[in-house]
Design a protein around this motif. Structure first.
Motif: not given
Length: 591
Positions: A523-547
């Motif tokens: 459960m915790l790994r899934a929550i943090l996995h989403f967090h890590h993927q979201a940070i990568e997406a933000l770094n690549e320029g994807y919109e925060f609201s969509k993430i």
């Protein structure tokens, strides 16, 4: 045997002073007045004995006799303990009710263990074998869950000259040991042990295995080791008793000793009604078959609270000595401290902090130090452990209260309950910013071997995110959430997910009430996995609201209700990866 007799010269509530008590010893048990109330000597001054009485002293007056028994306040340890409900001085409440009605009459004396019930004893030693104190000579199948091992009592080493098999009363002889001196010692199914005396052990070990409770905030963030000590302080209504009940129901200890020390009668009644209905999670048998309850309510005499704490601890040590894993719940040590304060005041001792006696800290330390992981007495070097979880009820939830502070000096786990969280209906209402565990390093190896190598790293990352959330919320209150960077807002979102989807747990939901260690990790790994993927997406320029509006977040929030199926839990992580691939395929939005 002619018992010595003193005479009452003063009665002050639960404290009785008697004269003509020469020859009496500290902590001897006495019988007070014509009713024969049970008391214990707590101070001696010349021929005067100061006695704390464990029953109501109304109507007792000067001139009445005090019988000096010459024995310490002791408990009976043998078959029949499991499933029993005792008061603070080990009187069986169910038998008293059947015999005398709903109220406990003063001066009643009933053996703690039934003298009529026969137990089938199966010997494990043979005639001619040498035994030492602590050796297991046989067992009784006390309940379908627990074998009650019969041990050689202290000062009884020697050669077995007789050992029987069959059905016996607890008082009947099951064997004989011939000591080196030639003296023959008879063995029974039960022992008598003074409550204030620690049961001896061969060696004390460092706790290295967690007490698995199934409560996510406890197991993942603030674990308690088997043989460890924990403190659960909190104000009225914050859920101390619910936490204690959850631990009693779900922790992987084999024996539970629940001491309701000065608790409200309705909470004890709820305990007595719910436990016979509850099923042991591993066997499906009634939970009461591995539980002993010491029911000492707040309307019972104050002094009996002290006896109840020691009675429960001695029974817990006895089962630990058999090689079992035992958990003792003390609810609550504040009520015990209040009893100490009352007796101390009656004795006109110099008060310490807030009127508590100056020796409060040492008494609490003496109690908690009886916990531990040990090598039991006996020639087989069997391990046993006793974990102690003590609730504390400071007035208004004030953690600077002397009882909380004295307890914190001796325990290694602190689960701070917060009425603000309880009012928000966040249960368990344990404050993740104030709580801590000092057992993390000693059980790190267990997590790595039995759950996952990165389990500890994930839990530390979760704590870091919760701490960052607290700092960012302070800033957001001053300047608004919109002024935070997208990465900081993502930290707030992930921390909210940790709080609501992981730490929040429904004790009444059949799937959510207990979570295995592996499920907690996934459960915790899934929550943090989403967090890590979201940070990568933000770094690549994807919109925060969509993430943060990705549909897979709904799947993460419902993980707690999924069955204990690793495939279904791993599927959530796959869905997270698919969601971010889909986001990537849709392209970046620079608007």
């Amino acid at each position: 045997m002619i018992m010595k007799q003193g005479k009452i010269i003063r009665v002050a509530g639960p404290l009785v002073v008697a004269s003509e008590c020469l020859g009496a010893k500290m902590y001897d048990m006495v019988r007070v007045g014509h009713l024969g109330l049970i008391g214990e000597i707590i101070e001696l001054n010349n021929d005067q004995a100061y006695i704390q009485v464990y029953e109501d002293t109304t109507g007792i007056g000067p001139g009445e006799p005090v019988i000096l028994t010459g024995k310490s306040l002791s408990v009976e340890l043998g078959p029949g303990l499991l499933g029993s409900i005792y008061d603070g001085i080990q009187r069986p409440l169910d038998i008293i009710r059947a015999r005398y009605g709903d109220f406990v009459s003063r001066g009643i004396e009933i053996p703690a263990l039934s003298r009529d019930r026969r137990w089938k004893f199966i010997p494990l030693k043979k005639k001619g074998e040498k035994v030492v104190p602590g050796d297991i000579i046989g067992y009784v199948q006390e309940t379908p869950l627990i074998k009650h091992f019969v041990m050689v009592p202290e000062r009884s080493e020697g050669e077995i000259v007789e050992i029987k098999q069959g059905e016996f009363l607890v008082t009947e002889t099951i064997g004989q040991v011939k000591k080196d001196s030639g003296e023959i010692k008879e063995l029974n199914l039960f022992q008598v042990w003074p409550v204030r005396k620690q049961r001896p052990v061969k060696e004390r070990l460092v706790p290295s295995e967690p007490l698995v409770t199934g409560q996510r905030i406890l197991d993942t963030l603030f674990p308690l080791a088997k043989g460890g000590t924990a403190c659960v302080p909190g104000p009225f209504g914050s859920g101390k008793t619910v936490v204690q009940h959850q631990l009693a129901k779900w922790s992987n200890a084999q024996i539970i000793v629940y001491v309701a020390c000065g608790e409200r009668g309705n909470e004890v009644a709820d305990l007595l009604l719910s436990f016979p209905e509850l099923k042991d999670p591993t066997t499906g048998r009634p939970l009461l078959e591995r539980t002993i309850i010491i029911a000492n309510t707040s309307n019972m005499p104050v002094a009996a609270r002290e006896a109840s704490i020691y009675t429960g601890m001695t029974i817990a040590e006895y089962f630990r000595d058999m090689g079992y894993s035992v958990a003792l719940m003390a609810d609550s040590s504040s009520r015990w401290a209040e009893a100490l304060r009352e007796i101390s005041g009656r004795m006109e001792e110099m008060p310490g902090d807030e009127g508590y006696p100056a020796y409060l800290a040492s008494r609490l330390a003496e109690f908690y130090e009886r916990a531990g992981k040990v090598v039991c007495l006996g020639s087989d070097n069997r391990p046993g452990d006793l974990s102690v979880i003590g609730a504390v009820s400071p007035p208004g939830g004030d953690l600077s209260d002397p009882v909380v502070q004295a307890t914190l000096k001796v325990v290694k786990v602190f689960w701070a309950l917060d009425d603000r969280l309880a009012n928000m209906r966040h249960f368990p209402a344990i404050n993740w910013l104030q709580s801590y565990s000092l057992y993390r390093d000693s059980i790190k190896k267990f997590w790595a071997e039995k759950v996952a190598e990165d389990f500890v790293d994930l839990s530390q990352e979760a704590i870091k995110l919760l701490e960052l959330e607290s700092e960012l919320q302070e800033i957001a209150r001053l300047i608004g959430v919109e002024s935070l960077s997208f990465k900081e807002r993502l930290i707030l979102e992930t921390a909210r997910s940790i709080r609501e989807d992981f730490l929040h747990q429904n004790a009444y939901h059949p799937q959510d009430t207990y979570t295995s260690l592996r499920k907690q990790y996934l459960m915790l790994r899934a929550i943090l996995h989403f967090h890590h993927q979201a940070i990568e997406a933000l770094n690549e320029g994807y919109e925060f609201s969509k993430i943060v509006s990705l549909e897979v977040r709904e799947r993460i929030s419902r993980m707690k209700y999924l069955p204990e199926d690793e495939g279904a839990l791993l599927e959530v992580e796959k869905e997270i990866d698919d969601a971010f691939k889909k986001l990537s395929a849709e392209g970046k939005d620079h608007a």
